[in-house]
Design a protein around this motif. Sequence first.
Motif, mmCIF file in Angstrom:
data_model
loop_
_atom_site.group_PDB
_atom_site.id
_atom_site.type_symbol
_atom_site.label_atom_id
_atom_site.label_comp_id
_atom_site.label_asym_id
_atom_site.label_seq_id
_atom_site.Cartn_x
_atom_site.Cartn_y
_atom_site.Cartn_z
ATOM 1 N N HIS A 78 0.827 -1.212 0.000
ATOM 2 C CA HIS A 78 0.000 0.000 0.000
ATOM 3 C C HIS A 78 0.861 1.262 0.000
ATOM 4 O O HIS A 78 0.558 2.232 -0.703
ATOM 5 C CB HIS A 78 -0.914 0.003 1.228
ATOM 6 N N VAL A 79 1.895 1.270 0.808
ATOM 7 C CA VAL A 79 2.726 2.467 0.944
ATOM 8 C C VAL A 79 3.451 2.772 -0.354
ATOM 9 O O VAL A 79 3.561 3.932 -0.777
ATOM 10 C CB VAL A 79 3.714 2.299 2.112
ATOM 11 N N PRO B 191 1.155 3.437 -6.248
ATOM 12 C CA PRO B 191 0.535 4.730 -6.554
ATOM 13 C C PRO B 191 -0.906 4.743 -6.072
ATOM 14 O O PRO B 191 -1.427 3.723 -5.599
ATOM 15 C CB PRO B 191 0.632 4.792 -8.092
ATOM 16 N N ILE B 192 -1.559 5.867 -6.210
ATOM 17 C CA ILE B 192 -2.903 6.005 -5.670
ATOM 18 C C ILE B 192 -3.862 5.010 -6.316
ATOM 19 O O ILE B 192 -4.722 4.422 -5.645
ATOM 20 C CB ILE B 192 -3.408 7.468 -5.848
ATOM 21 N N GLU B 193 -3.706 4.765 -7.618
ATOM 22 C CA GLU B 193 -4.584 3.795 -8.285
ATOM 23 C C GLU B 193 -4.389 2.402 -7.697
ATOM 24 O O GLU B 193 -5.358 1.669 -7.465
ATOM 25 C CB GLU B 193 -4.287 3.800 -9.781
ATOM 26 N N GLY B 194 -3.140 2.020 -7.444
ATOM 27 C CA GLY B 194 -2.871 0.723 -6.846
ATOM 28 C C GLY B 194 -3.424 0.595 -5.446
ATOM 29 O O GLY B 194 -3.982 -0.450 -5.070
ATOM 30 N N SER B 195 -3.284 1.648 -4.636
ATOM 31 C CA SER B 195 -3.817 1.609 -3.271
ATOM 32 C C SER B 195 -5.337 1.495 -3.268
ATOM 33 O O SER B 195 -5.912 0.742 -2.473
ATOM 34 C CB SER B 195 -3.386 2.859 -2.504
ATOM 35 N N MET B 196 -5.990 2.230 -4.159
ATOM 36 C CA MET B 196 -7.447 2.173 -4.216
ATOM 37 C C MET B 196 -7.937 0.796 -4.633
ATOM 38 O O MET B 196 -8.870 0.244 -4.036
ATOM 39 C CB MET B 196 -7.960 3.236 -5.193
ATOM 40 N N TYR C 280 -1.985 3.114 16.455
ATOM 41 C CA TYR C 280 -1.604 4.258 17.281
ATOM 42 C C TYR C 280 -0.112 4.569 17.179
ATOM 43 O O TYR C 280 0.307 5.687 17.489
ATOM 44 C CB TYR C 280 -1.958 3.995 18.745
ATOM 45 N N ARG C 281 0.686 3.594 16.760
ATOM 46 C CA ARG C 281 2.142 3.769 16.736
ATOM 47 C C ARG C 281 2.668 4.139 15.354
ATOM 48 O O ARG C 281 3.852 4.449 15.226
ATOM 49 C CB ARG C 281 2.826 2.483 17.206
ATOM 50 N N LEU C 282 1.839 4.081 14.340
ATOM 51 C CA LEU C 282 2.301 4.326 12.978
ATOM 52 C C LEU C 282 2.410 5.821 12.705
ATOM 53 O O LEU C 282 1.552 6.608 13.112
ATOM 54 C CB LEU C 282 1.344 3.684 11.972
ATOM 55 N N THR C 283 3.459 6.205 12.027
ATOM 56 C CA THR C 283 3.673 7.612 11.675
ATOM 57 C C THR C 283 3.390 7.898 10.209
ATOM 58 O O THR C 283 3.285 9.058 9.826
ATOM 59 C CB THR C 283 5.125 8.009 11.981
ATOM 60 N N ASP C 284 3.294 6.864 9.382
ATOM 61 C CA ASP C 284 3.008 7.018 7.963
ATOM 62 C C ASP C 284 1.494 6.929 7.759
ATOM 63 O O ASP C 284 0.858 5.953 8.168
ATOM 64 C CB ASP C 284 3.720 5.934 7.156
ATOM 65 N N LEU C 285 0.915 7.939 7.129
ATOM 66 C CA LEU C 285 -0.534 8.005 6.993
ATOM 67 C C LEU C 285 -1.064 6.854 6.142
ATOM 68 O O LEU C 285 -2.074 6.225 6.485
ATOM 69 C CB LEU C 285 -0.937 9.345 6.384
ATOM 70 N N LYS C 286 -0.402 6.547 5.018
ATOM 71 C CA LYS C 286 -0.867 5.449 4.170
ATOM 72 C C LYS C 286 -0.719 4.110 4.880
ATOM 73 O O LYS C 286 -1.566 3.222 4.724
ATOM 74 C CB LYS C 286 -0.105 5.430 2.846
ATOM 75 N N ALA C 287 0.350 3.937 5.643
ATOM 76 C CA ALA C 287 0.512 2.695 6.392
ATOM 77 C C ALA C 287 -0.579 2.541 7.447
ATOM 78 O O ALA C 287 -1.078 1.430 7.682
ATOM 79 C CB ALA C 287 1.890 2.655 7.049
#
Length: 450
Positions: A214-215, A218-223, A271-278
């Motif tokens: 996911h990280v 690209p946006i198309e792949g994540s969606m 709660y511990r993740l700092t990457d928004l996509k992750a």
Amino acid sequence: MMTLLLAWASICLTIIWAPSNWLWSFTTAHGLLVSLVSMYLIFNLDSELFIVDNLSGPLAMLSCWLFPLTLLASQPKMYFEPMFRQRVFIANATLLQVFTLLAFMSSDLMMFFFFFETSLIPTMIIIARWGAQDVRLDASNYFSLYTILGAVPLISILLVAYSTLGMLKPSPELPLMMWTTTFPYPTFLWFILNTAFLVKLPLYGLHLWLPKAHVEAPIEGSMVLAATLLKLGGYGMLRTSTLLQVPLYHTALLCMVFALLGIMITAFLCYRLTDLKALIAVSSVSHMNLVVVAALLHTPWSFSGATAMMIAHGLTSSALFCLANTLYERTNNRTIIILRGALVIFPLAGAWWLVVVLFNMGFPPTPSFIAETLIFTSLFHWSKIGFFIVCLALLFTTGYSLYMLASTMRGPFPLHIKVPLPFIIREQLLLVLHIVPVIFLMIYPSLIFF
């Protein structure tokens, strides 16, 4: 069925002949038209090899609806690519859409498995070629390795069964073999049938490929990953669960324990993740483990709740990735602490974030709330302890959803971002097309169970 396939094949003509300046406009409009036509044709499908029922119909419609949205979201990144690569990207996305649609509507398990695995190829190309960073190749390798290894037990037993008994006539139940009811080791049979689906869903412990894919995608792949490909695993589990006549939570108790703990642990992990996509990706693991619990409970209410959960999560997670992408395009960063203060500059974006976060944490009367109510009711009748664990995890889900909202919207805007670009009409339209179906399902929830 040929009409449906020809409708999707017609997009290739637009990809080839559309002028360079109008390529994305023409293909997006054509994709939207084909998606609407496909939704109509799905209800009037007349074929022995493909079926549409209460389970496959909503998921096939979800896949059709999200295709033009992925094209709409991919334009900023792909606009600066060479024209040939832009056309290849759209063709690859169309191929992925066709494979996914055929997988959802296949009436035979071998055919479903073929399209289930074939969807790996265009997805891997999207991640490896158009990913954001150099480690995208590692993410593509993780994705392909987990998927292929998980599919080995299923294809092995399919080959043995079909070579022994021959090809069975397709039916809505996706029959596999006549001896499932008398097989001496139902637990072993269940794990063989569902390993590929548990990896794709994924079950906690088999999910390590998901945040990386996911990280880096690209946006198309994540969606597509969040909205449709993960649902192939849930769809496969619900289909194969009808092959065993015994209650699945008796034969696969260990998997039920992993699913229940996975819901809790992934909620803590967010709660511990700092990457928004992750963070959005790991939250998908929590929701999809609830689908595993529903499939194992093997009741009509849990099946209906799992279907509603997959539809609601497909729209909500796709919208969350779109919102995260809008911030990434303006800051070139996915770290949550750097994305703070967006409400000051983008007040309408704050409203979009609030609505989508409410959808994500199952605020009444959203489809997620309906799905959780159905699953929780079935779980309560099976185990009070399991019900308590899931309810506790629901509180943590609400907590990290509000944490994500507050961390991105509240606080001072970063001083190093000098000229933040406002939200444009394309982005507003993209979010509207995600939210309107959810609101429509809130008004008419029976559409999920047609």
